[in-house]
Structures are given as C-alpha cells and as structure tokens.
Design a protein around this motif. Sequence first.
Motif, PDB file in Angstrom:
ATOM      1  N   UNK A  99       0.537  -1.496  -0.021  1.00 41.71           N
ATOM      2  CA  UNK A  99      -0.184  -0.243   0.401  1.00 41.71           C
ATOM      3  C   UNK A  99       1.247   1.401  -0.200  1.00 41.71           C
ATOM      4  N   UNK A 100       1.788   1.241   0.693  1.00 42.25           N
ATOM      5  CA  UNK A 100       2.663   2.297   0.658  1.00 42.25           C
ATOM      6  C   UNK A 100       4.183   2.769  -0.707  1.00 42.25           C
ATOM      7  N   UNK A 101       4.013   1.338  -1.169  1.00 42.97           N
ATOM      8  CA  UNK A 101       5.030   1.941  -2.464  1.00 42.97           C
ATOM      9  C   UNK A 101       3.945   1.860  -3.445  1.00 42.97           C
ATOM     10  N   UNK A 102       2.245   1.781  -3.526  1.00 41.65           N
ATOM     11  CA  UNK A 102       1.444   2.200  -4.295  1.00 41.65           C
ATOM     12  C   UNK A 102       1.693   3.732  -4.462  1.00 41.65           C
ATOM     13  N   UNK A 103       1.127   4.394  -3.034  1.00 42.42           N
ATOM     14  CA  UNK A 103       1.217   5.467  -2.842  1.00 42.42           C
ATOM     15  C   UNK A 103       2.644   6.647  -2.751  1.00 42.42           C
ATOM     16  N   UNK A 104       3.326   6.173  -2.296  1.00 40.99           N
ATOM     17  CA  UNK A 104       4.715   7.205  -1.410  1.00 40.99           C
ATOM     18  C   UNK A 104       5.331   8.107  -2.862  1.00 40.99           C
ATOM     19  N   UNK A 105       5.900   9.407  -2.241  1.00 46.96           N
ATOM     20  CA  UNK A 105       6.425  10.545  -3.039  1.00 46.96           C
ATOM     21  C   UNK A 105       7.862   9.206  -3.398  1.00 46.96           C
ATOM     22  N   UNK A 106       8.820   9.789  -4.881  1.00 43.30           N
ATOM     23  CA  UNK A 106      10.429   9.233  -4.713  1.00 43.30           C
ATOM     24  C   UNK A 106      11.010   9.347  -3.670  1.00 43.30           C
ATOM     25  N   UNK A 107      11.659   9.155  -3.415  1.00 37.15           N
ATOM     26  CA  UNK A 107      13.180   9.214  -1.998  1.00 37.15           C
ATOM     27  C   UNK A 107      12.507   9.242  -0.585  1.00 37.15           C
ATOM     28  N   UNK A 108      10.800   9.361  -0.924  1.00 35.39           N
ATOM     29  CA  UNK A 108      10.389   9.210   0.717  1.00 35.39           C
ATOM     30  C   UNK A 108      10.820   8.460   1.648  1.00 35.39           C
ATOM     31  N   UNK A 109      11.781   8.147   3.012  1.00 36.53           N
ATOM     32  CA  UNK A 109      11.830   7.237   3.647  1.00 36.53           C
ATOM     33  C   UNK A 109      10.777   6.414   4.238  1.00 36.53           C
ATOM     34  N   UNK A 110      10.693   5.094   4.283  1.00 39.72           N
ATOM     35  CA  UNK A 110       9.799   4.471   5.157  1.00 39.72           C
ATOM     36  C   UNK A 110      10.427   3.308   5.668  1.00 39.72           C
ATOM     37  N   UNK A 111      10.279   3.370   7.116  1.00 41.43           N
ATOM     38  CA  UNK A 111      10.638   2.349   8.410  1.00 41.43           C
ATOM     39  C   UNK A 111       9.824   1.592   8.883  1.00 41.43           C
ATOM     40  N   UNK A 112       9.689   0.667   9.158  1.00 42.60           N
ATOM     41  CA  UNK A 112       9.258   0.061  10.021  1.00 42.60           C
ATOM     42  C   UNK A 112       9.327  -0.444  11.943  1.00 42.60           C
ATOM     43  N   UNK A 113       8.516  -0.320  12.650  1.00 49.14           N
ATOM     44  CA  UNK A 113       9.086  -0.448  13.792  1.00 49.14           C
ATOM     45  C   UNK A 113       8.871  -1.965  14.319  1.00 49.14           C
ATOM     46  N   UNK A 114       9.231  -2.737  14.011  1.00 42.93           N
ATOM     47  CA  UNK A 114       9.419  -4.073  13.876  1.00 42.93           C
ATOM     48  C   UNK A 114      10.617  -4.419  15.065  1.00 42.93           C
ATOM     49  N   UNK A 115      10.103  -5.113  16.161  1.00 41.36           N
ATOM     50  CA  UNK A 115      11.372  -5.541  17.143  1.00 41.36           C
ATOM     51  C   UNK A 115      11.979  -6.728  16.857  1.00 41.36           C
ATOM     52  N   UNK A 116      11.105  -7.694  16.155  1.00 41.27           N
ATOM     53  CA  UNK A 116      11.391  -9.242  16.372  1.00 41.27           C
ATOM     54  C   UNK A 116      11.657  -9.523  14.787  1.00 41.27           C
ATOM     55  N   UNK A 117      11.241  -8.860  14.266  1.00 37.60           N
ATOM     56  CA  UNK A 117      10.916  -9.567  12.604  1.00 37.60           C
ATOM     57  C   UNK A 117      12.445  -8.800  11.460  1.00 37.60           C
ATOM     58  N   UNK A 118      13.563  -9.739  10.966  1.00 37.82           N
ATOM     59  CA  UNK A 118      14.805  -9.803  10.570  1.00 37.82           C
ATOM     60  C   UNK A 118      14.001  -8.537   8.840  1.00 37.82           C
ATOM     61  N   UNK A 119      15.182  -7.555   8.314  1.00 41.34           N
ATOM     62  CA  UNK A 119      15.104  -6.736   7.851  1.00 41.34           C
ATOM     63  C   UNK A 119      14.979  -7.424   5.850  1.00 41.34           C
ATOM     64  N   UNK A 120      15.909  -8.851   6.482  1.00 37.98           N
ATOM     65  CA  UNK A 120      15.711  -9.584   4.999  1.00 37.98           C
ATOM     66  C   UNK A 120      14.132  -9.918   4.560  1.00 37.98           C
ATOM     67  N   UNK A 121      13.388 -10.615   5.683  1.00 40.36           N
ATOM     68  CA  UNK A 121      11.989 -10.629   5.804  1.00 40.36           C
ATOM     69  C   UNK A 121      11.216  -9.873   5.589  1.00 40.36           C
ATOM     70  N   UNK A 122      11.356  -8.379   5.975  1.00 42.78           N
ATOM     71  CA  UNK A 122      10.957  -7.644   6.124  1.00 42.78           C
ATOM     72  C   UNK A 122      10.494  -7.247   4.651  1.00 42.78           C
ATOM     73  N   UNK A 123      11.708  -6.922   4.013  1.00 45.21           N
ATOM     74  CA  UNK A 123      11.741  -6.433   2.748  1.00 45.21           C
ATOM     75  C   UNK A 123      11.895  -7.604   1.368  1.00 45.21           C
ATOM     76  N   UNK A 124      10.980  -8.895   1.003  1.00 40.78           N
ATOM     77  CA  UNK A 124      10.875  -9.459   1.019  1.00 40.78           C
ATOM     78  C   UNK A 124      10.036  -9.623  -0.195  1.00 40.78           C
ATOM     79  N   UNK A 125      10.403  -8.947  -1.894  1.00 45.92           N
ATOM     80  CA  UNK A 125       9.101  -8.840  -2.327  1.00 45.92           C
ATOM     81  C   UNK A 125       9.260  -6.723  -3.226  1.00 45.92           C
TER      82      UNK A 125
END
Length: 729
Positions: A90-116
Amino acid sequence: MGAGIATLLANAGIKVTLLDRHSGEVSDPDRLAEAGVERQLQRGAFYLPEFASRITTGNITDDAGALAQADWIIEAVFEDLQVKHDSFRLIDQYRAPDTIISSNTSTIPLAELTEGTGEEFRKNFAIVHFFNPPTTMRLVELVTGPLTSDSTRSRLIQTIEQQLGKSVLECRDTPGFIANRIGNLWMAAGARTALDHGVPIELADALFSRPFEVPRTGIFGLFDYIGLQLVPGIWGSLTDALPEEDAYHRFSVTDHPLFTGLLERGLTGRTGPSGFYRGREEVVTPEFTYRAKQTITDPAAQHTTARDIMDTDSPGGRFARDTFLETLIYCCETSPEIADTVEDIDLAMQLGYGWKKGPFALADDIGLEHLASMLGDRIPELFQLALDNNGFYPAPGITLSTEGSPTAVHQRDGVITATALKQQGRIIFANDGGTVTLLDDGTALLDLDTPLNSCTREALELIAQTGREGHSQGIRALVIGNDESRAFCAGADLSTLARAAEDGDAHAAADLFRIGRESFEALLHAEFPVVAAVRGVALGGGAEMLLHCDVAVVHADSRIGFPERTVGLIPAWGGTARTIERLEQAAKKNPVNQTFQLFMDARSFSSAFEAQSFGLLRDRDTIIMSSDHVLAQALTVARRLAPGYHPAPTVYLTLPDPGQLQTPSGDFSTNDMIIADALKNLLSVPGGQRISAEELGSHEATSAGEVIILPSNVERASHMARTRKPLKN
C-alpha cells in the motif's frame, strides 16, 4: 504504539498523519486512530494538550492518498509479517520518490520485511525500532540493509537524534537486535533462576534492582510493568529464532507454569488487575492466590552493592550471582554476532532497560579478577581478553571491540560535553564551587562542581567573579552548563541553608541571600551575553539563576520551578522580581498575583513547554528535544549574541496595593500562611508604586532572612537537608 510515535513527533513540532484501520463504522471511520490520540492525551503524553492538534487522523481505506505527502512513513502495525507486507504494498503504491519508509518491528529481520520489494523501495527503507513508550524511552535501534542508501541512514540518524531527542544505536540484522536480545535474556535468566531455586519473588527483586543499579522494579516487577501478554510473542519469537544451544532455551519463560497460568487468568501485570504483584504489598503464589510480602531475612539483603551481595553464600546471594554471571556470559558469547563494541551493549541496556551502567561497565566496577574467581572454568573468550586489556573499558574514552581489541568510544554528531570543552580551553577562574573555562574564540563555560550543581557559597562567589571580572579576562560570551544530566542547578545548597536557619541570626541569613542575589545580578549586568544550558532540574535558586541569563537553551523535559515554601523559605535571589518581569513581558494578566500563587503552590513545571506557556521562559528561549545537544546549541546561541551585545537595562516593576493581592488558593498550614504573609508584604506597597528589580531583590533578601529563622521553618529546612523530603508542618 503508532499513536505513541505520532505523539513523539507532534511534541517535536512535526505535523503527523496517523492512519489506522477503517473502524467499520460509516459515521466514524477514523475512530481507531482518534482513540489512540485520545489515550495519549489521557496519559499526559503531550507536553501541552494543544500539541495534539498537530496530528491529523484517518484510515488506510479512505486516506491512503496522504502517504504521497509524507517525508517519512513509519509502519507500526502488529508483528505479523503478512500484515507488514500488505502495508508495504500500500505504501509503495502512494509514496513519493525518496520518501523514507521504516518499520517499528522488534522481532522480524529486515531481510524478511523487504522480501518482494523493489530496489528503489529498499534504498529508502530501514528498521527504526522505538522503545515503548516512545515519548519517554530514549533508545531507538536502527537496522539498515545492504541496499539502504547513505542518505536514508544519515537523514534518519539526524532526525531521530537531533529533532526527536533520542539516542540511535545502529544494530545488525539479528534476532532481537541488541537491547531485547540481551535484556530479555537477563529477565528470563533471573526469573527462571529464582523460580527454579525457590527464591521468593520479592527477595529476587529487592536484590537485583538498586544494588545492581538497575530499575527498582527488579525483574518480576519489570515483567509486570511491560505486561505479561507480551511474553509469548517477544520471548517466544526470540526462542524460536535462536538455535537450541542458545541460552534462551535453557531459560524459557513462555512455558513456565507460573507465567502461563497468570496469562490464562488474564493477570498480565499493570495492564491487567494484577500479575506477579497485586498492588505493592502482595505477591502471587503457585496457586494463583496472593499473599503478603515476606519480611526479607536473607543475609544478602544486608548489603547495598552488587559485589557484596554476590559474595554472600545464601539463597539470595547465589540467585544474584548466578543471574549476573549468566547475563555476563551471554553478553560475552553473543556480542560478536550482534554488536561492534561492548559499549553498544552497555548503551542498549542503559537506554532501553534503565540500567545505570551496562553489564560490561558493571563487571569492570565489580572487578574482573573477582568475577573470574566466580566463573571458574566458564570464562568466555571476550572476558579473558578484557582481563588481558585491563578491563572492558581499559582507559577513558576507550572500550573493547566485540573481538576484544581496544577502540575509541562512539562519538555522536553534534554532541559536545563540558569535559571536552575543559580539555580544549584554559581555566581562568576556579574554586571549590566549580570552574570557568575560556575557549580560544572568547566563549567561556561556567561549570559548577557541587552536588547536582547546587549553589554553595563558593559557587555563588565564582558566579559573581565571572560576571564582574570575566570581560577583562577575555570572555565575549558565557554558557552556564555541565555534564550532569539530572540538574542544571538544584538550587541553594540545603546544608548551607539549614545551618543559616539553625543559627537563628536573621542578618546572617540575609547576608547569604544577599550574596546569591548580587551574584546573579552580576550575571545579568555582565558585559557579555550569558546563556543557560538547561537540562534536568532548575529549581529554586536554579530557576533564579536561569531567570538572570539573557537566553536559555532548554531540554524539553526540564523541570523548572520554585519549591522554596516547602523548605520554609521564599525566593531570595531575585526570583520574585525576575518572575514578575517575565510575566509582564509575556503580557500575562495580574503578573504579581500569578507570581504570588506560583510561589505558594511551590510548583515545578513538568516540561519546558509548560514553563514557556506560563511565561517563565520567553519566546526567544530555545526548547529542544535532545538532552545531549543542549550544551552545543547553547554555545552556538552564545556566539551569535556576542557581537554588539549590551547589558540588560534596569527594569522597573509595578507592585499593587496589599488589598489588590488575591489570597492564594490551596490547602495551606498555619506555617504556610506565615510564609504567604511575608510574600504579600514583599510583593505589595501601600498605594501601589513602581520599584526597580534590584530594590525588590534587596527586600527579598531581608524578608527571606526573617522567614527562614522561624522555628517552624528551621524544622522544615533541616528536615529537607536531612531527608530530601518536604516537611508539612
């Protein structure tokens, strides 16, 4: 959590759009987001209630288009990978170029979050893990990926540290990152060690708390504080993610009958009706009833230091020793995987779990040779390297890498310490009260060296000398600041004040107050600008010092106020005149009456924004979110004010007729009303007239000297000096 992060951003002056799920109600689709903001208001999380207006609420069904306007999009949904992936699409559909995106996760690895996700998304993506509650916890863990751009990383660090006032700890993409990986193991090891060896809960918490300089809740109290409902998710996910040989499997709390039984009954701690504790005086039993706390008789409880407790051969001593050693061993064995230096782990435990010192610094204090004798044949490799290098912190400014080699401690951008400034400049004034250091450009630092930077007679003499003689010694601008995060200045030295009261000599007491007033006036009329670098408390004399500075840079969480009434006193170092002056400048209604009520309330403002709203701080004073950047910002302001500076002119104030002063409201004792009468006489003149601030200050000193020697106030001053608690006599 999302509403808490939104509140943090709003407190920092940032406009925020908070999107939650659609509520399902056509008439109120934004109810979920609105409820989150309302809970933050109820908890007092906003510095001022009106700051909530900086948050616009919405829902992701109707308002996803708002994502296109964001500079930074923070995902804070619950810890479900599929839900997070849906959010990122959803974020990728609307965000402007170069907008920073972050996740507040405390348990899920970044590699899994960015898969796909695509390369451009990953370039702008990082994990930014805020600790809960985000408005108060200082630690933020940052995890970047192999494609995260340098620009994304640097923008996040600068924003989080300097705009939001947090401390960024860069972590590797490992389970639990640093703080939870170590902190959760410590809690699990402590809980299982106590439960498995029959150590009473209240004994365990009494021993592994203040003596180890960790939160006074202890371990079981901390489980209650964060909420036992988090145990299956956080501790369980870490255990599942780590190999069988990891200590998490030996110290599992997710399957212990007491933990599972409490959860089955909804006894989640402070988020429920009870937990390990019910109230302050009852402890859970194995049958899930509650008993009164036991009187602690274990010999270890007679000691106040970690080393002495660990040396005690008793159930409590063995519990504390085993818990600390297991934690230290885990830190040594795990640190090469999760961190660059041992300092990183210590900082994680300090900022994320409230330890005053991290486990490595605490080990140095206890003594590595002493700990080695306890470890026996279980000495980890990193511990042995620390023994060989004379400690985990072998020298000032030096720590060990997690591979065991000496390395410099981390230097944060924009942070300047008083210690560093004193090494760069030369001392021009000094006594037992502190030092004044002059830098090459004519900027000087006045750094008090007293408990909580309190104003002893020597400190006041140093201030006076600086104001009167500093210009001739080359001072072009002065900053008053220090490295004591708890206090800009805690006010008059209580022991000095108590002695003045006990002597019973009004003239001698007034002389002490005269010295303080004249010292602060010397600052006010100095031939160079004076900037206060305020963090922690500025109470009583500390607030009066602040009011005599040209401008202040103030940490948002600073407490500023006048508790003098609780010490049997009235403001005596120019506080009345300067408070009235500030309120007049802020165009406040009835400034003398407001000053009268403020002093009788003995009120301390809970934030700098509250003090500014009242009128005690001015618009030209700077409030910043980062405690660590206050001194650097104050130096910048001082240098900007130096060219063309002129001392403050004499100020005249209009005092009302006694009949125009309102009786202060409140539940006051007879002694309080004696103080009120003294204040009323000070703040009013028959017929009303204008008076100079300096003349009012002179009257202050005389009146304060008469008030402090009254027997009831002698008792108050002595009690406060002895116990640090007010006496309500």
